[in-house]
Structure formats: structure tokens, C-alpha cells
Design a protein around this motif. Structure first.
Motif, PDB file in Angstrom:
ATOM      1  N   PRO A 293      -4.714   3.382  10.205  1.00 28.90           N
ATOM      2  CA  PRO A 293      -5.750   2.539  10.817  1.00 28.90           C
ATOM      3  C   PRO A 293      -5.720   1.075  10.375  1.00 28.90           C
ATOM      4  CG  PRO A 293      -6.729   4.153   9.324  1.00 28.90           C
ATOM      5  CD  PRO A 293      -5.278   4.490   9.433  1.00 28.90           C
ATOM      6  N   SER A 294      -5.149   0.775   9.238  1.00 27.76           N
ATOM      7  CA  SER A 294      -5.140  -0.619   8.779  1.00 27.76           C
ATOM      8  C   SER A 294      -3.894  -1.394   9.208  1.00 27.76           C
ATOM      9  CB  SER A 294      -5.295  -0.677   7.258  1.00 27.76           C
ATOM     10  OG  SER A 294      -4.219  -0.012   6.640  1.00 27.76           O
ATOM     11  N   ASP A 295      -2.980  -0.753   9.936  1.00 25.80           N
ATOM     12  CA  ASP A 295      -1.810  -1.473  10.444  1.00 25.80           C
ATOM     13  C   ASP A 295      -2.267  -2.590  11.380  1.00 25.80           C
ATOM     14  OD1 ASP A 295       0.061  -0.013   9.085  1.00 25.80           O
ATOM     15  OD2 ASP A 295       0.987   0.881  10.854  1.00 25.80           O
ATOM     16  N   PRO A 296      -1.561  -3.711  11.373  1.00 28.77           N
ATOM     17  CA  PRO A 296      -1.924  -4.790  12.300  1.00 28.77           C
ATOM     18  C   PRO A 296      -1.650  -4.384  13.746  1.00 28.77           C
ATOM     19  CG  PRO A 296       0.101  -5.330  11.132  1.00 28.77           C
ATOM     20  CD  PRO A 296      -0.419  -4.053  10.529  1.00 28.77           C
ATOM     21  N   GLU A 297      -2.459  -4.931  14.659  1.00 30.07           N
ATOM     22  CA  GLU A 297      -2.242  -4.696  16.086  1.00 30.07           C
ATOM     23  C   GLU A 297      -0.973  -5.425  16.510  1.00 30.07           C
ATOM     24  OE1 GLU A 297      -4.133  -2.845  18.235  1.00 30.07           O
ATOM     25  OE2 GLU A 297      -5.419  -2.265  16.560  1.00 30.07           O
ATOM     26  N   LEU A 298      -0.164  -4.781  17.315  1.00 34.37           N
ATOM     27  CA  LEU A 298       1.038  -5.419  17.842  1.00 34.37           C
ATOM     28  C   LEU A 298       0.694  -6.193  19.103  1.00 34.37           C
ATOM     29  CD1 LEU A 298       3.746  -2.632  17.527  1.00 34.37           C
ATOM     30  CD2 LEU A 298       3.403  -4.607  16.057  1.00 34.37           C
ATOM     31  N   GLU A 299       1.240  -7.377  19.202  1.00 35.29           N
ATOM     32  CA  GLU A 299       1.111  -8.173  20.413  1.00 35.29           C
ATOM     33  C   GLU A 299       1.844  -7.416  21.519  1.00 35.29           C
ATOM     34  OE1 GLU A 299       2.719 -10.623  23.368  1.00 35.29           O
ATOM     35  OE2 GLU A 299       3.978 -10.300  21.621  1.00 35.29           O
ATOM     36  N   GLY A 300       1.285  -7.380  22.716  1.00 34.57           N
ATOM     37  CA  GLY A 300       1.772  -6.543  23.812  1.00 34.57           C
ATOM     38  C   GLY A 300       3.252  -6.631  24.096  1.00 34.57           C
ATOM     39  N   ASN A 301       3.793  -7.840  24.245  1.00 29.71           N
ATOM     40  CA  ASN A 301       5.209  -7.976  24.569  1.00 29.71           C
ATOM     41  C   ASN A 301       6.087  -7.447  23.448  1.00 29.71           C
ATOM     42  OD1 ASN A 301       4.822  -9.023  27.118  1.00 29.71           O
ATOM     43  ND2 ASN A 301       4.874 -11.148  26.427  1.00 29.71           N
ATOM     44  N   LEU A 302       5.702  -7.721  22.210  1.00 36.80           N
ATOM     45  CA  LEU A 302       6.490  -7.232  21.071  1.00 36.80           C
ATOM     46  C   LEU A 302       6.507  -5.711  21.063  1.00 36.80           C
ATOM     47  CD1 LEU A 302       8.102  -7.680  18.492  1.00 36.80           C
ATOM     48  CD2 LEU A 302       5.915  -7.764  17.253  1.00 36.80           C
ATOM     49  N   ALA A 303       5.359  -5.086  21.269  1.00 40.77           N
ATOM     50  CA  ALA A 303       5.289  -3.623  21.292  1.00 40.77           C
ATOM     51  C   ALA A 303       6.220  -3.063  22.370  1.00 40.77           C
ATOM     52  CB  ALA A 303       3.853  -3.168  21.533  1.00 40.77           C
ATOM     53  N   HIS A 304       6.196  -3.652  23.542  1.00 45.09           N
ATOM     54  CA  HIS A 304       7.043  -3.166  24.633  1.00 45.09           C
ATOM     55  C   HIS A 304       8.529  -3.381  24.331  1.00 45.09           C
ATOM     56  CE1 HIS A 304       4.008  -1.900  27.520  1.00 45.09           C
ATOM     57  NE2 HIS A 304       3.290  -2.933  27.120  1.00 45.09           N
ATOM     58  N   GLN A 305       8.863  -4.516  23.724  1.00 46.84           N
ATOM     59  CA  GLN A 305      10.264  -4.794  23.381  1.00 46.84           C
ATOM     60  C   GLN A 305      10.781  -3.794  22.347  1.00 46.84           C
ATOM     61  OE1 GLN A 305       9.918  -8.889  22.067  1.00 46.84           O
ATOM     62  NE2 GLN A 305      11.054  -9.594  23.854  1.00 46.84           N
ATOM     63  N   ILE A 306      10.015  -3.597  21.293  1.00 46.15           N
ATOM     64  CA  ILE A 306      10.443  -2.676  20.232  1.00 46.15           C
ATOM     65  C   ILE A 306      10.508  -1.251  20.774  1.00 46.15           C
ATOM     66  CG2 ILE A 306       9.864  -1.713  17.965  1.00 46.15           C
ATOM     67  CD1 ILE A 306      10.851  -4.635  17.899  1.00 46.15           C
ATOM     68  N   TRP A 307       9.515  -0.875  21.554  1.00 41.91           N
ATOM     69  CA  TRP A 307       9.485   0.466  22.140  1.00 41.91           C
ATOM     70  C   TRP A 307      10.728   0.717  22.992  1.00 41.91           C
ATOM     71  CZ3 TRP A 307       7.221   4.842  21.185  1.00 41.91           C
ATOM     72  CH2 TRP A 307       7.089   5.830  22.157  1.00 41.91           C
ATOM     73  N   ALA A 308      11.051  -0.229  23.855  1.00 39.92           N
ATOM     74  CA  ALA A 308      12.240  -0.083  24.708  1.00 39.92           C
ATOM     75  C   ALA A 308      13.500   0.025  23.852  1.00 39.92           C
ATOM     76  CB  ALA A 308      12.341  -1.267  25.675  1.00 39.92           C
ATOM     77  N   SER A 309      13.570  -0.781  22.803  1.00 34.61           N
ATOM     78  CA  SER A 309      14.729  -0.738  21.905  1.00 34.61           C
ATOM     79  C   SER A 309      14.844   0.620  21.222  1.00 34.61           C
ATOM     80  CB  SER A 309      14.602  -1.854  20.866  1.00 34.61           C
ATOM     81  OG  SER A 309      15.586  -1.738  19.886  1.00 34.61           O
ATOM     82  N   MET A 310      13.717   1.166  20.785  1.00 36.20           N
ATOM     83  CA  MET A 310      13.730   2.481  20.140  1.00 36.20           C
ATOM     84  C   MET A 310      14.167   3.564  21.114  1.00 36.20           C
ATOM     85  SD  MET A 310      10.226   2.082  17.930  1.00 36.20           S
ATOM     86  CE  MET A 310      10.220   3.721  17.225  1.00 36.20           C
ATOM     87  N   LEU A 311      13.641   3.528  22.325  1.00 40.09           N
ATOM     88  CA  LEU A 311      13.993   4.553  23.309  1.00 40.09           C
ATOM     89  C   LEU A 311      15.456   4.459  23.732  1.00 40.09           C
ATOM     90  CD1 LEU A 311      10.846   4.614  25.610  1.00 40.09           C
ATOM     91  CD2 LEU A 311      11.408   6.161  23.726  1.00 40.09           C
ATOM     92  N   ASP A 312      16.014   3.253  23.688  1.00 41.28           N
ATOM     93  CA  ASP A 312      17.421   3.061  24.058  1.00 41.28           C
ATOM     94  C   ASP A 312      18.386   3.366  22.921  1.00 41.28           C
ATOM     95  OD1 ASP A 312      16.762   2.293  26.624  1.00 41.28           O
ATOM     96  OD2 ASP A 312      16.892   0.141  26.218  1.00 41.28           O
ATOM     97  N   ASP A 313      17.876   3.493  21.707  1.00 41.56           N
ATOM     98  CA  ASP A 313      18.716   3.717  20.535  1.00 41.56           C
ATOM     99  C   ASP A 313      19.106   5.193  20.460  1.00 41.56           C
ATOM    100  OD1 ASP A 313      19.857   4.069  18.024  1.00 41.56           O
ATOM    101  OD2 ASP A 313      18.307   2.931  16.970  1.00 41.56           O
ATOM    102  N   PRO A 314      20.392   5.520  20.552  1.00 43.31           N
ATOM    103  CA  PRO A 314      20.792   6.932  20.515  1.00 43.31           C
ATOM    104  C   PRO A 314      20.610   7.581  19.147  1.00 43.31           C
ATOM    105  CG  PRO A 314      22.722   5.524  20.541  1.00 43.31           C
ATOM    106  CD  PRO A 314      21.533   4.622  20.719  1.00 43.31           C
TER     107      PRO A 314
END
Length: 146
Positions: A22-43
Motif C-alpha cells: 500500500p505504500s508504493d508510489p502511484e505510477l504515472e499512467g504512461n509509465l505503467a503502460h510502458q513497463i507493463w507492455a515490456s513485461m508482457l513482451d519479455d519471454p
């Protein structure tokens, strides 16, 4: 249903992570989407989720790490194991962990590691129930000073 996360799962996974940390900082929307896409694309990265009628209620993350030790067999790490409060004690964390561990074996990993808070004894019992063992190796952690 236990499955790997998809692009549309970002908001639900972030909600689970907020419950876990719960104390993690909120991710800015574009950053969250960029990192998420990178994680999903990482084999080498797998985000496992439990989906009940379209609601994500449990997750864990698995990473496969290349190595030239152990006959060049990779090793795996599991992190961020969480089941939302109302769905706990139904075996969902166990199921996402078993999926992650089986994925590691399918990738010829020589071992699977998971770090857990020292005092989380209920979680430790869960981890042991899927075959993870304490006392084989000792984990050490360093975090940056803030």
C-alpha cells in the motif's frame, strides 16, 4: 482460471499490488503502460493471475534468469504473491504458485527462489505447501537508502 496476464489486466494487477504494497508510489499512467507492455513482451517474465468470472483475484510474478552455472540452466525467481482479502483461503495463491513453478520447470530451471518477509509465517506455510523449502540457501537483500 489460472492464466498468464494479458494487456488488459494492468489495472487489476495494479489494484492487487496496491493491496500487497500500500505504500508504493502511484505510477504515472504512461509509465505503467510502458513497463507493463515490456513485461508482457519479455519471454523471461511471466505474470500469473487467477481470474474468477473476469475479476483478477490473485497473482504472482515469475522471472527466468539466464546463467552459465549449473550446465547453463536458468534459475527462476517468484515475487509479488498476493490474493485479495475476500478470496483468501481458497487455494488461489497456491494455484498461481504451482503454475509459476511448473512454468519454471518447463523452462529447464535448476531452481526456483522466492523471498518472503521474515515474519510472514502464514505465507511461509503456503510456500512450503507447494514445495519451496527454507534452510537450503539463505537470502540477502539490500535496498537503496531513501
Amino acid at each position: 482460471m489460472i492464466r498468464e496476464a494479458k494487456k488488459d489486466d494492468l489495472t487489476a494487477v495494479l489494484k492487487l499490488y496496491k493491496e500487497l504494497r500500500p505504500s508504493d508510489p502511484e505510477l504515472e499512467g504512461n509509465l505503467a503502460h510502458q513497463i507493463w507492455a515490456s513485461m508482457l513482451d519479455d519471454p523471461q517474465t511471466f505474470l500469473i493471475v487467477a481470474d474468477i468470472a473476469g475479476e483478477l483475484v490473485s497473482t504472482c510474478a515469475l522471472t527466468i534468469n539466464k546463467s552459465i552455472a549449473n550446465g547453463a540452466r536458468p534459475f527462476a525467481m517468484i515475487e509479488h504473491v498476493i490474493t485479495t482479502a475476500q478470496f483468501r483461503r481458497q487455494g488461489l495463491s497456491r494455484q498461481v504458485l504451482e503454475y509459476a513453478i511448473n512454468t519454471a520447470w518447463e523452462h529447464n530451471c535448476c531452481k526456483v527462489m522466492l523471498l518472503s518477509g521474515e515474519k510472514l509465517t502464514a505465507a511461509h506455510a503456503l510456500y512450503e505447501s507447494v514445495g519451496l523449502q527454507a534452510g537450503i540457501e539463505k537470502g540477502f537483500v539490500i535496498k537503496p537508502s531513501v
